[in-house]
Design an enzyme around this catalytic site. Sequence first.
Site, short mmCIF file in Angstrom:
data_model
loop_
_atom_site.label_atom_id
_atom_site.label_comp_id
_atom_site.label_asym_id
_atom_site.label_seq_id
_atom_site.Cartn_x
_atom_site.Cartn_y
_atom_site.Cartn_z
N ASP A 47 -17.36 -5.03 -4.41
CA ASP A 47 -16.27 -4.86 -5.38
C ASP A 47 -16.79 -4.15 -6.64
O ASP A 47 -16.49 -4.53 -7.77
CB ASP A 47 -15.64 -6.19 -5.74
CG ASP A 47 -14.31 -6.03 -6.47
OD1 ASP A 47 -13.72 -4.94 -6.38
OD2 ASP A 47 -13.90 -6.98 -7.19
N SER A 80 -10.98 -7.28 -15.49
CA SER A 80 -11.81 -6.90 -14.34
C SER A 80 -12.63 -5.66 -14.66
O SER A 80 -12.10 -4.66 -15.17
CB SER A 80 -10.94 -6.63 -13.11
OG SER A 80 -10.28 -7.82 -12.72
N HIS A 86 -11.62 -2.81 -7.08
CA HIS A 86 -10.17 -3.01 -7.00
C HIS A 86 -9.44 -2.43 -8.23
O HIS A 86 -8.21 -2.32 -8.21
CB HIS A 86 -9.84 -4.51 -6.86
CG HIS A 86 -10.15 -5.35 -8.08
ND1 HIS A 86 -11.33 -6.04 -8.23
CD2 HIS A 86 -9.43 -5.60 -9.20
CE1 HIS A 86 -11.32 -6.71 -9.37
NE2 HIS A 86 -10.16 -6.45 -9.98
#
Length: 602
Positions: A362, A445, A329
Amino acid sequence: MSAAPDFGAPAATEPEMPPRNPTPSAAERPGPLHDPDPYGTPPYGQPGPWAPAPPVQHPAATPAHGTAIAAPATAPQGPAAPAPPGRQGAGLPAPTGPQGPGASASAGPQGPALPAHPAPRTVPIPTPPGPPIPADALAPAHAQSGALAPAHPQPGALAPAHAQPGASACPTRRPHTAVSSPTDAPPPPALDGTTTPPAPDPWRRYDPWAAASQAHAPLQQTGAAVLTVQQRRRRAKRILVGGALVLALVSGGVGGVVGAFLEREGGTGSVRLPQAGEEPSGRPADSVAGIAARALPSVVTLHVKGSDEQGTGTGFVLDTRGHILTNNHVVEPAASSGDITVTFSSGDTAKARVIGRDTGYDLAVVQVSGVHGLTPMPLGNSDNVQVGDPVVAIGAPFDLAGTVTSGIISAKERPITAGGESGDGSDVSYVDALQTDAPINPGNSGGPLLDSRGRVVGINSAIRSAGSGSDSGGGQAGSIGLGFAIPVNQARRVAEELINTGKATHPVIGVTLDMGYNGDGARIGAKGGDGGPAVTTGGPADRAGLEAGDVITGVDGKPVHSGDELIIRTRAHRPGDHLRLTVRRDGRTKEVSLTLGSSGRH
């Protein structure tokens, strides 16, 4: 009595000395109550000239050991004269020579007589008033003309007679005379006729009112003379002057140091607060500082710009070829068209391109080119992690690159899902995650989660925020201590596949699940998504004997409560791994075994 024989030389007669003080006769004077005192001490109980007090003795300086001392000069002495009869043992010298009335002292053949010692000084004795006493009554027995005979006649000299003619043969009382001190005698003449001046005598009579002389000054215990008042004053002045000079020098030095310090520190008006000094920069390897120091050179910040959106994320170096692992993402806005810029901890930047990505895990891999000297991040083993182990998270929350936070592993195998904004579920990621309380915020992230040895055990991917539920980093909610990371064992397999093939494989059972089922467990649907059977023909589940409507309640002995949880448990394995499933059918439970298949997704 007959006259003394003549030896051929005229007799030397002494001149007569008139008596200084008339003395009473022996008959009128009271007799002593004790034996005659040769020292002239007056009788007890009678007035008289008492002997003066002895002189105060001052110790003379003793010469040092081994120093030669000159012997005092002595005059030649004649033969000792025998004491006169009746006076033996009295302690007084007696004259020698013929005795009798009219005897006179005459020079012998040896020469004129020289006294060896001076005659003792006579002290007159006061007498009470009364009639005069004839002089011849008190004439001394040994005097011829009233003169005292020398105490020690020279050799050859004739001694005076002890009595005059017609005088009583009984010895009369001799006048009291003071005993002379040996120091009062004048020095004997030298051979050349000169007289040597007497040496200073420290034993003289003490006069407290006399001015002290330097020759007879009192001595100290060391033998040195006591300083005079003027000498003490001069010494005190020298000490004062020397002390003033020393004080001036010390004051000047101290003043210079203080002045330099005040000048350097800004004067006395400024405030200086206490502060700790410098300390060694090194830290233990297992401390947060030690871990961060080793890991930061391998952590990068990614700035992604796409046609519709842009964002910031974190990644870390996998190898020296420039491969960097991050979350899907993070790079998704620039997946089809866009720009990705990588910033290293040194501040250098480089462009990157996407090598492969996978929405189900992910995870994504990008690569930079033209960069040398990269430091790969060491990878750990997530299966070795235990709840409570310390961990360190590094990232760029809100574009603050190189932020380091720490915490512990709060839980393991926590099933979570993230994404799903597309609506068809194609962007949903299923993670059997590590839960940590290390602060993770948007921008973290893709960053590494490190163990106490600085090895990667997880990839930070999602947080649980207070207002928006699960957040994969796209929002701006902050951390509440609930962070989730992809286990590194799973991330390593996916990264290798993405680098080697550009896509990742997913382990599958070969069934379609009923995601609307609200009961406990994961139920197999009635039909597949394309309208076909729910159990893939020839797939792992078909070969194990599973049917539509069966409910799977456990995987390898661990309970399963939903369809998402079954997917997560399955994706924690590799294709080809063996699973043991607990299945409930028509109220009965049984266990079946199967081998996981594989499906590829972009």
